[in-house]
Every structure is written in C-alpha cells, then in structure tokens.
Write a protein that holds these residues in place. Structure first.
Motif, PDB file in Angstrom:
ATOM      1  N   LYS A  50       0.879  -1.071  -0.142  1.00  5.95           N
ATOM      2  CA  LYS A  50       0.054  -0.115  -0.164  1.00  5.95           C
ATOM      3  C   LYS A  50       0.825   1.262  -0.001  1.00  5.95           C
ATOM      4  CE  LYS A  50      -4.127   1.524   2.236  1.00  5.95           C
ATOM      5  NZ  LYS A  50      -4.261   2.583   1.115  1.00  5.95           N
ATOM      6  N   GLU A  51       1.726   1.198   0.726  1.00  4.46           N
ATOM      7  CA  GLU A  51       2.819   2.520   0.821  1.00  4.46           C
ATOM      8  C   GLU A  51       4.037   2.518  -0.141  1.00  4.46           C
ATOM      9  OE1 GLU A  51       1.467   4.786   2.742  1.00  4.46           O
ATOM     10  OE2 GLU A  51      -0.158   3.315   3.582  1.00  4.46           O
ATOM     11  N   THR A  52       3.920   1.675  -1.195  1.00  4.13           N
ATOM     12  CA  THR A  52       4.940   1.801  -2.432  1.00  4.13           C
ATOM     13  C   THR A  52       4.324   2.356  -3.424  1.00  4.13           C
ATOM     14  OG1 THR A  52       4.389  -0.555  -3.161  1.00  4.13           O
ATOM     15  CG2 THR A  52       5.744  -0.643  -1.229  1.00  4.13           C
ATOM     16  N   LYS A  53       5.239   2.117  -4.591  1.00  6.92           N
ATOM     17  CA  LYS A  53       4.987   2.754  -5.778  1.00  6.92           C
ATOM     18  C   LYS A  53       3.797   1.575  -6.477  1.00  6.92           C
ATOM     19  CE  LYS A  53       8.582   6.184  -6.281  1.00  6.92           C
ATOM     20  NZ  LYS A  53       9.679   6.471  -6.984  1.00  6.92           N
ATOM     21  N   LEU A  54       3.875   0.409  -6.132  1.00 12.84           N
ATOM     22  CA  LEU A  54       3.064  -0.555  -6.540  1.00 12.84           C
ATOM     23  C   LEU A  54       1.858  -0.894  -6.351  1.00 12.84           C
ATOM     24  CD1 LEU A  54       5.895  -3.555  -6.417  1.00 12.84           C
ATOM     25  CD2 LEU A  54       5.599  -1.555  -8.373  1.00 12.84           C
ATOM     26  N   GLY A  55       0.890  -0.716  -7.276  1.00  9.01           N
ATOM     27  CA  GLY A  55      -0.676  -0.901  -7.179  1.00  9.01           C
ATOM     28  C   GLY A  55      -0.908  -2.483  -7.178  1.00  9.01           C
ATOM     29  N   VAL A  56      -2.028  -2.901  -6.792  1.00 10.91           N
ATOM     30  CA  VAL A  56      -2.509  -4.444  -6.765  1.00 10.91           C
ATOM     31  C   VAL A  56      -3.823  -4.378  -7.076  1.00 10.91           C
ATOM     32  CG1 VAL A  56      -2.533  -6.311  -5.429  1.00 10.91           C
ATOM     33  CG2 VAL A  56      -0.650  -5.052  -4.983  1.00 10.91           C
ATOM     34  N   SER A  57      -4.114  -5.333  -7.860  1.00 13.87           N
ATOM     35  CA  SER A  57      -5.697  -5.684  -8.307  1.00 13.87           C
ATOM     36  C   SER A  57      -5.888  -7.102  -8.344  1.00 13.87           C
ATOM     37  CB  SER A  57      -6.022  -4.759  -9.678  1.00 13.87           C
ATOM     38  OG  SER A  57      -5.945  -3.414  -9.603  1.00 13.87           O
ATOM     39  N   VAL A  58      -7.120  -7.435  -8.186  1.00 20.41           N
ATOM     40  CA  VAL A  58      -7.464  -8.784  -8.333  1.00 20.41           C
ATOM     41  C   VAL A  58      -8.541  -8.882  -9.246  1.00 20.41           C
ATOM     42  CG1 VAL A  58      -9.290  -8.896  -6.434  1.00 20.41           C
ATOM     43  CG2 VAL A  58      -7.880 -10.972  -7.096  1.00 20.41           C
ATOM     44  N   LEU A  59      -8.330  -9.604 -10.362  1.00 19.74           N
ATOM     45  CA  LEU A  59      -9.189  -9.818 -11.530  1.00 19.74           C
ATOM     46  C   LEU A  59     -10.431 -10.901 -11.160  1.00 19.74           C
ATOM     47  CD1 LEU A  59     -10.419  -9.178 -14.449  1.00 19.74           C
ATOM     48  CD2 LEU A  59      -8.553 -10.571 -15.246  1.00 19.74           C
ATOM     49  N   CYS A  60     -11.417 -10.740 -11.069  1.00 19.39           N
ATOM     50  CA  CYS A  60     -12.597 -11.759 -10.924  1.00 19.39           C
ATOM     51  C   CYS A  60     -13.424 -11.962 -12.053  1.00 19.39           C
ATOM     52  CB  CYS A  60     -13.316 -11.613  -9.445  1.00 19.39           C
ATOM     53  SG  CYS A  60     -12.433 -11.598  -8.157  1.00 19.39           S
ATOM     54  N   PRO A  61     -12.972 -12.728 -13.011  1.00 16.35           N
ATOM     55  CA  PRO A  61     -13.870 -12.810 -14.113  1.00 16.35           C
ATOM     56  C   PRO A  61     -14.961 -13.770 -13.838  1.00 16.35           C
ATOM     57  CG  PRO A  61     -11.723 -13.458 -14.785  1.00 16.35           C
ATOM     58  CD  PRO A  61     -11.712 -13.560 -13.418  1.00 16.35           C
ATOM     59  N   GLU A  62     -16.454 -13.303 -14.611  1.00 11.21           N
ATOM     60  CA  GLU A  62     -17.539 -14.098 -14.616  1.00 11.21           C
ATOM     61  C   GLU A  62     -17.237 -15.286 -15.669  1.00 11.21           C
ATOM     62  OE1 GLU A  62     -16.839 -10.898 -15.554  1.00 11.21           O
ATOM     63  OE2 GLU A  62     -18.988 -10.100 -16.062  1.00 11.21           O
ATOM     64  N   LEU A  63     -18.285 -15.321 -16.529  1.00 10.68           N
ATOM     65  CA  LEU A  63     -18.140 -16.137 -17.577  1.00 10.68           C
ATOM     66  C   LEU A  63     -17.606 -15.716 -18.800  1.00 10.68           C
ATOM     67  CD1 LEU A  63     -18.846 -19.407 -17.713  1.00 10.68           C
ATOM     68  CD2 LEU A  63     -21.000 -18.636 -18.891  1.00 10.68           C
ATOM     69  N   ILE A  64     -16.376 -16.124 -19.185  1.00 18.14           N
ATOM     70  CA  ILE A  64     -15.715 -15.586 -20.678  1.00 18.14           C
ATOM     71  C   ILE A  64     -15.149 -16.693 -21.487  1.00 18.14           C
ATOM     72  CG2 ILE A  64     -13.813 -14.095 -21.254  1.00 18.14           C
ATOM     73  CD1 ILE A  64     -15.393 -13.122 -18.709  1.00 18.14           C
ATOM     74  N   ASN A  65     -15.351 -16.384 -22.627  1.00 15.25           N
ATOM     75  CA  ASN A  65     -15.362 -17.524 -23.644  1.00 15.25           C
ATOM     76  C   ASN A  65     -13.749 -17.613 -23.979  1.00 15.25           C
ATOM     77  OD1 ASN A  65     -15.992 -19.211 -25.658  1.00 15.25           O
ATOM     78  ND2 ASN A  65     -17.003 -17.684 -26.894  1.00 15.25           N
ATOM     79  N   THR A  66     -13.407 -18.649 -23.477  1.00 13.45           N
ATOM     80  CA  THR A  66     -11.915 -18.980 -23.429  1.00 13.45           C
ATOM     81  C   THR A  66     -11.747 -20.478 -23.727  1.00 13.45           C
ATOM     82  OG1 THR A  66     -11.525 -19.186 -21.084  1.00 13.45           O
ATOM     83  CG2 THR A  66     -11.439 -17.062 -21.996  1.00 13.45           C
ATOM     84  N   GLY A  67     -10.416 -21.065 -23.433  1.00 14.64           N
ATOM     85  CA  GLY A  67     -10.307 -22.340 -23.502  1.00 14.64           C
ATOM     86  C   GLY A  67     -10.248 -22.968 -22.296  1.00 14.64           C
ATOM     87  N   ILE A  68     -10.734 -22.415 -21.083  1.00 13.50           N
ATOM     88  CA  ILE A  68     -10.693 -23.043 -19.834  1.00 13.50           C
ATOM     89  C   ILE A  68     -11.174 -24.403 -19.609  1.00 13.50           C
ATOM     90  CG2 ILE A  68     -12.423 -21.857 -18.638  1.00 13.50           C
ATOM     91  CD1 ILE A  68      -9.756 -21.542 -16.194  1.00 13.50           C
TER      92      ILE A  68
END
Ligand SMILES: NC(=O)c1ccc[n+]([C@@H]2O[C@H](COP(=O)([O-])OP(=O)(O)OC[C@H]3O[C@@H](n4cnc5c(N)ncnc54)[C@H](O)[C@@H]3O)[C@@H](O)[C@H]2O)c1
Length: 284
Positions: free
Chosen positions: A175-193
């Motif tokens: 939090k106190e650094t120059k690096l941000g953080v995110s978490v991607l929580c996809p729903e249903l995406i058309n991929t090869g999974i």
C-alpha cells in the motif's frame, strides 16, 4: 499508473483467452510485452499478434507451477527490457468432481497453477519491481469462483479463494509503495478453460491409469463449455476492465449483475450466520 507507453507488461497464461487479450491490450497501449505460457504454439501466435499491434514482444516458456520457471521468466524480462511495470499472474486451469471423488492430483494441479502460480510470480518479480523504484501494478487473476462457492468444483473454488486472500494481503503490504495491486474476478468468459486438460503438466497426471472423470466432473466442465459458448463474454472485455482498474488504482475487478448477487448472497449468509444458500448466478 496512468502512462503505459514504453512500459513493460508481463502476462502468464498468455497463449489463450484472457491472457492473450491482456497482452494485446497492453501492446495496443504502447507497452513492451512478455508473454509467458506452457503452450508453445499459442504463445507464438500471441507474440506475432502483439508484434502486429506494434509492440516489442518476448515469448517465454514458463510453467507457473514451478518457482524456477518464474525466476527464469523474470531474468528474461529484465534482460530484454531492463524493467517490469505490470505483472499479470493470470494462468489458470479447472477440473470438476465432488470433493470426495476428485483425484488428489486434480487438487494439487489446480492449487499449483491457480494459487501457487500467482505466489511464484509475486516472489520472482516483486522484489525486483520494488528495487526498480518506479510506478507499477500487479494483477492476479482469481475468479468470481473466489467469491462464491458451488458444488462439484471445490478444487477450483478453493484455489481461487486462496488467490483472492493472498492478493488482498499483497495489497496491504504494498500500500505505501509505488506498486498498485488488483485482483481480477472474471465471470463467464469465452476461452479455452473448459479444455484445461490440454495443459496438465507431467507431474500432475493421474496415478490411477484407469481414472475416468466422474459424472459430476463432466457435468461441470460440459456446463462451463456450453455456458461460455452461449453466454460467455469476450476476453477483451476483461482486458479493458484490467486496464481501467490499473489507471484508477482499483483493487477489486468484479463482475456486475447476477454474479455479484451470488457473491452478496454468500456474504449475507455469513453475516446472518445462516447455512450456505445455493445461489448460482441466474444470467447463465
Ligand atoms: N474463462 C472464464 O470463464 C474464467 C472465469 C473466471 C476466472 N478465469 C480465470 O482466467 C484465467 C485465464 O483463463 P482463461 O479463461 O483465459 O482460459 P484459457 O484456457 O483460455 O487460458 C489459460 C492459459 O493458461 C495457460 N496455462 C495453464 N497451465 C499453465 C501452467 N502450468 N503454466 C503456464 N501457463 C499455463 C494455458 O496454456 C492457457 O494459455 C485463469 O486464471 C482462469 O481461472 C476464467
């Protein structure tokens, strides 16, 4: 991070789906890109597409279940481009079955890719990104499965809940650094999974040579494949969301509508001390 031009983005699971879309989004925004994956043919295709979009692109064979592979990926990225500004720990796999039927190799595989993968990525890259002392951002791909629970995909859910919790801890620490953080929580995406079996690493094959996927396991993977075909979003939608979240320095990149309702239902069950409600998102 507001400025992407001339920055370097590293993406794992870049040979297909959301990972490829992320590479192309960053390429289009003027980044140099490092695409990492175990699928050599898909990786080469991603590299060519990134170059066609005008980016300098490096493809790195990298199995995220292995810390030494992520270390080598970081070495390759820093050797080629001298710095890394965006890290997307995105590789992921899925298999299904009841919690008691699912082979232990399936638990180990999904935890190794979906949970240890981001952990390995953070351990290999974050010390160097901190030492670099420039603005940057880390995005771990969890899932709406990391905020909800459903039957027959316990290994996937637990691996994604763990990924989400790990990423929240990372956020607090950076939090106190120059690096941000995110978490991607996809729903249903058309991929090869739904075809994750194609990339099951050697060490995670079933020891029982006669193993056949249980009816519950088949149900989940078939329903996923069908749902993705009929109602799945394009991977580029996720790439756009990630880009916007990095610009806005927003942590949670979460689905709208029915998936968010399913998540809220679980939180409400916990808040009220109720037993878990079975609340599949109704839009799919
Ligand atoms: N598609 C969806 O509906 C959905 C929903 C929620 C979360 N996700 C997550 O999105 C991420 C991307 O998946 P996707 O949907 O684009 O699927 P995908 O199968 O199209 O892409 C996953 C990529 O990960 C790579 N990969 C698998 N094992 C690997 C390993 N050991 N090392 C390196 N690379 C490996 C695959 O080769 C593939 O290129 C995953 O973390 C997945 O769990 C997907």
């Amino acid at each position: 991070m507001q400025e992407f031009s001339g920055k370097t983005a590293v993406v794992t699971g870049a040979a297909s789906g959301i990972g490829r879309a992320l590479v192309l989004k960053f390429a289009g925004a003027g980044c140099r890109v490092v695409a990492a994956d175990v699928d050599a043919a898909g990786l080469e295709e991603t590299r060519k597409l990134a170059e066609a979009a005008g980016a300098q692109a490096l493809a790195v064979h990298c199995d995220v279940t292995r810390q030494d592979n992520l270390d080598a990926c970081a070495d390759a990225a820093y050797d080629a481009f001298g710095a890394v500004h965006i890290l997307c720990n995105n590789a992921g796999v899925l298999s299904g079955g009841t919690t008691w039927e699912l082979p232990i190799e399936d638990y180990q595989w999904q935890i190794a890719v979906n949970t240890l993968g981001p952990i390995h990525g953070v351990r290999s890259f974050v010390p160097r990104m901190l030492a670099q002392d420039s603005e940057g951002h880390i995005v771990n791909t969890a899932s709406m499965a990391g905020l909800t629970t459903m039957p027959f995909a316990g290994a996937y859910h637990l691996s994604k809940h763990a990924c989400l919790a790990f990423t929240e801890c990372l956020y607090h620490e950076l939090k106190e650094t120059k690096l941000g953080v995110s978490v991607l929580c996809p729903e249903l995406i058309n991929t090869g999974i739904a075809a994750s079996e194609r990339v099951r690493p050697e060490g995670y094959q079933h020891r029982d040579k006669d193993y056949v996927v249980s009816p519950a396991g088949k149900l989940v993977v078939d329903a996923l494949a069908e749902g993705m075909k009929t109602g799945g979003l394009a991977p580029s939608v996720m790439a756009d969301r990630v880009y916007d979240a990095i610009v806005a320095d927003r942590f949670y990149i979460i689905a709208e509508d029915a998936w968010r309702d399913a998540c809220n239902q679980r939180l409400e069950d916990i808040r009220l001390g109720r037993n878990p409600t079975f609340a599949p998102p109704t839009s799919v």
